[in-house]
Design a protein around this motif. Structure first.
Motif, PDB file in Angstrom:
ATOM      1  N   LYS A   1     -28.517  56.541  67.218  1.00  0.00           N
ATOM      2  CA  LYS A   1     -27.715  55.494  65.806  1.00  0.00           C
ATOM      3  C   LYS A   1     -27.230  54.433  65.388  1.00  0.00           C
ATOM      4  CE  LYS A   1     -27.217  61.134  64.844  1.00  0.00           C
ATOM      5  NZ  LYS A   1     -26.706  62.322  64.435  1.00  0.00           N
ATOM      6  N   LEU A   2     -26.308  54.165  66.552  1.00  0.00           N
ATOM      7  CA  LEU A   2     -25.545  52.942  66.122  1.00  0.00           C
ATOM      8  C   LEU A   2     -26.984  51.981  67.093  1.00  0.00           C
ATOM      9  CD1 LEU A   2     -23.092  52.485  65.847  1.00  0.00           C
ATOM     10  CD2 LEU A   2     -22.508  51.898  68.458  1.00  0.00           C
ATOM     11  N   THR A   3     -26.456  51.320  65.853  1.00  0.00           N
ATOM     12  CA  THR A   3     -27.833  49.527  65.922  1.00  0.00           C
ATOM     13  C   THR A   3     -26.442  48.555  65.902  1.00  0.00           C
ATOM     14  OG1 THR A   3     -27.727  49.541  63.489  1.00  0.00           O
ATOM     15  CG2 THR A   3     -29.483  51.187  64.409  1.00  0.00           C
ATOM     16  N   GLU A   4     -27.399  47.655  65.780  1.00  0.00           N
ATOM     17  CA  GLU A   4     -26.280  45.978  66.376  1.00  0.00           C
ATOM     18  C   GLU A   4     -25.904  46.035  64.637  1.00  0.00           C
ATOM     19  OE1 GLU A   4     -25.954  43.407  68.259  1.00  0.00           O
ATOM     20  OE2 GLU A   4     -27.055  44.535  69.570  1.00  0.00           O
ATOM     21  N   GLN A   5     -26.352  46.606  63.334  1.00  0.00           N
ATOM     22  CA  GLN A   5     -26.119  46.250  62.169  1.00  0.00           C
ATOM     23  C   GLN A   5     -24.680  46.249  61.983  1.00  0.00           C
ATOM     24  OE1 GLN A   5     -24.943  48.887  59.594  1.00  0.00           O
ATOM     25  NE2 GLN A   5     -25.869  47.253  57.643  1.00  0.00           N
ATOM     26  N   PRO A   6     -24.181  47.423  62.316  1.00  0.00           N
ATOM     27  CA  PRO A   6     -22.402  47.288  61.927  1.00  0.00           C
ATOM     28  C   PRO A   6     -21.761  46.509  62.860  1.00  0.00           C
ATOM     29  CG  PRO A   6     -22.867  50.019  63.098  1.00  0.00           C
ATOM     30  CD  PRO A   6     -24.872  48.606  62.905  1.00  0.00           C
ATOM     31  N   ILE A   7     -22.377  45.432  63.783  1.00  0.00           N
ATOM     32  CA  ILE A   7     -21.823  44.777  64.730  1.00  0.00           C
ATOM     33  C   ILE A   7     -21.613  44.050  63.665  1.00  0.00           C
ATOM     34  CG2 ILE A   7     -21.160  43.684  66.343  1.00  0.00           C
ATOM     35  CD1 ILE A   7     -22.842  45.911  67.834  1.00  0.00           C
ATOM     36  N   GLU A   8     -22.789  43.418  62.835  1.00  0.00           N
ATOM     37  CA  GLU A   8     -22.732  42.337  62.052  1.00  0.00           C
ATOM     38  C   GLU A   8     -21.770  42.693  60.644  1.00  0.00           C
ATOM     39  OE1 GLU A   8     -26.549  41.731  60.705  1.00  0.00           O
ATOM     40  OE2 GLU A   8     -27.190  41.453  62.483  1.00  0.00           O
TER      41      GLU A   8
ATOM     42  N   ASN B   1     -16.836  46.148  71.806  1.00  0.00           N
ATOM     43  CA  ASN B   1     -16.078  44.707  71.316  1.00  0.00           C
ATOM     44  C   ASN B   1     -15.432  44.211  70.635  1.00  0.00           C
ATOM     45  OD1 ASN B   1     -15.019  42.364  73.036  1.00  0.00           O
ATOM     46  ND2 ASN B   1     -16.986  41.836  72.676  1.00  0.00           N
ATOM     47  N   ARG B   2     -16.413  44.106  69.592  1.00  0.00           N
ATOM     48  CA  ARG B   2     -15.956  43.499  68.555  1.00  0.00           C
ATOM     49  C   ARG B   2     -15.069  44.641  67.900  1.00  0.00           C
ATOM     50  NH1 ARG B   2     -18.056  41.416  69.928  1.00  0.00           N
ATOM     51  NH2 ARG B   2     -20.007  40.451  69.565  1.00  0.00           N
ATOM     52  N   LEU B   3     -15.462  45.941  67.407  1.00  0.00           N
ATOM     53  CA  LEU B   3     -14.177  46.788  67.100  1.00  0.00           C
ATOM     54  C   LEU B   3     -12.721  46.935  67.023  1.00  0.00           C
ATOM     55  CD1 LEU B   3     -13.611  49.030  65.125  1.00  0.00           C
ATOM     56  CD2 LEU B   3     -13.779  50.800  66.676  1.00  0.00           C
ATOM     57  N   SER B   4     -12.445  46.572  68.497  1.00  0.00           N
ATOM     58  CA  SER B   4     -11.279  45.870  68.767  1.00  0.00           C
ATOM     59  C   SER B   4     -10.812  44.735  68.377  1.00  0.00           C
ATOM     60  CB  SER B   4     -10.573  46.330  70.303  1.00  0.00           C
ATOM     61  OG  SER B   4     -11.648  44.745  70.955  1.00  0.00           O
ATOM     62  N   ASP B   5     -11.273  43.497  67.934  1.00  0.00           N
ATOM     63  CA  ASP B   5     -11.039  42.291  67.478  1.00  0.00           C
ATOM     64  C   ASP B   5     -10.995  42.613  65.531  1.00  0.00           C
ATOM     65  OD1 ASP B   5     -11.549  40.720  69.374  1.00  0.00           O
ATOM     66  OD2 ASP B   5     -13.148  40.175  69.113  1.00  0.00           O
ATOM     67  N   TYR B   6     -11.719  43.963  65.624  1.00  0.00           N
ATOM     68  CA  TYR B   6     -11.391  44.547  63.554  1.00  0.00           C
ATOM     69  C   TYR B   6     -10.353  44.379  64.303  1.00  0.00           C
ATOM     70  CZ  TYR B   6     -11.226  46.761  59.540  1.00  0.00           C
ATOM     71  OH  TYR B   6     -11.338  47.627  58.404  1.00  0.00           O
ATOM     72  N   LEU B   7     -10.037  45.812  64.537  1.00  0.00           N
ATOM     73  CA  LEU B   7      -8.451  46.260  64.761  1.00  0.00           C
ATOM     74  C   LEU B   7      -7.379  45.153  64.736  1.00  0.00           C
ATOM     75  CD1 LEU B   7      -9.599  49.239  66.716  1.00  0.00           C
ATOM     76  CD2 LEU B   7      -8.690  49.374  63.905  1.00  0.00           C
ATOM     77  N   PHE B   8      -7.559  44.334  65.409  1.00  0.00           N
ATOM     78  CA  PHE B   8      -6.377  43.498  65.720  1.00  0.00           C
ATOM     79  C   PHE B   8      -6.341  42.717  64.293  1.00  0.00           C
ATOM     80  CE2 PHE B   8      -4.718  39.553  66.445  1.00  0.00           C
ATOM     81  CZ  PHE B   8      -3.585  39.437  67.081  1.00  0.00           C
ATOM     82  N   ALA B   9      -7.081  42.230  63.819  1.00  0.00           N
ATOM     83  CA  ALA B   9      -7.005  41.655  62.046  1.00  0.00           C
ATOM     84  C   ALA B   9      -7.239  42.847  61.210  1.00  0.00           C
ATOM     85  CB  ALA B   9      -8.682  41.401  61.625  1.00  0.00           C
ATOM     86  N   ALA B  10      -7.486  43.510  61.363  1.00  0.00           N
ATOM     87  CA  ALA B  10      -6.421  44.950  59.958  1.00  0.00           C
ATOM     88  C   ALA B  10      -5.084  44.888  60.390  1.00  0.00           C
ATOM     89  CB  ALA B  10      -7.395  45.629  60.548  1.00  0.00           C
TER      90      ALA B  10
END
Length: 187
Positions: free
Chosen positions: A83-90, A154-163
């Motif tokens: 179910k998980l694709t590259e699109q949510p990373i973008e 990996n990207r999510l951890s960056d998002y959580l820092f920014a948030a």
């Protein structure tokens, strides 16, 4: 339907297409993702709906994506449709950029904390990093796991820092710089 099945009483759990020990690396990895999802849920409960509508929308989407990631990792069938694709990373990358532009400039490492929701997002960030490390180990031991999950975490951890930084900024709570940090973030 009862919540308990008793099928796990011997230390095994069901996957999609099989059974494994509850302490298998695959179960540990999607367990860390479940823990991460729970901390995100806690952060959601701490955010004001009017002030943080954009972040709340992001976090709800992320919670669904984390369920997708966990389900993909739990799937051991011969034919798999992930179910998980590259699109949510973008999408995460675009949101990281937007949040980073909103937060005050950053030159040094900061201490995790601030407002309660920001502190919870920092906890979620560290759990995301742990889940990513477990995913890397799983990818070394098992060839047929969806590698997009590692990239997403990996990207999510960056998002959580920014948030977390934006939560503090919108609430006028200053990030506390690590006093022995050099200037590590350069624009």
């Amino acid at each position: 339907m009862k919540l308990y099945t008793k099928t796990g009483d011997t230390g095994k759990t069901s996957l999609i297409g099989g059974r494994v020990d509850k302490d298998s690396l695959r179960v540990e990895t999607y367990g860390a993702i479940d823990e991460l999802n729970s901390f995100i849920g806690k952060a959601v409960s701490e955010l004001d709906q009017a002030l943080f509508k954009d972040i709340l929308t992001d976090l709800e989407t992320i919670q669904h994506e984390l369920f997708d990631a966990g389900g993909d990792l739990a799937n051991v069938m011969k034919e798999r449709h992930y179910k998980l694709t590259e699109q949510p990373i973008e999408v995460l990358e675009a949101r990281i950029d937007a949040l980073s532009d909103e937060a005050p400039p950053l030159q040094r490492f900061i201490l995790p904390g601030g407002a309660p929701a920001a502190a919870t997002l920092h906890i979620a960030r560290t759990v995301a990093r742990r889940a990513e490390r477990e995913m890397v180990t799983l990818m070394k031991e098992v060839e047929d796991v969806p590698k997009v999950v590692q990239k997403y975490l990996n990207r999510l951890s960056d998002y959580l820092f920014a948030a977390a930084r934006v939560v503090n900024a919108r609430l006028n709570v200053a990030d506390v710089e690590y006093i022995r940090s050099g200037n590590v973030f350069k624009k």
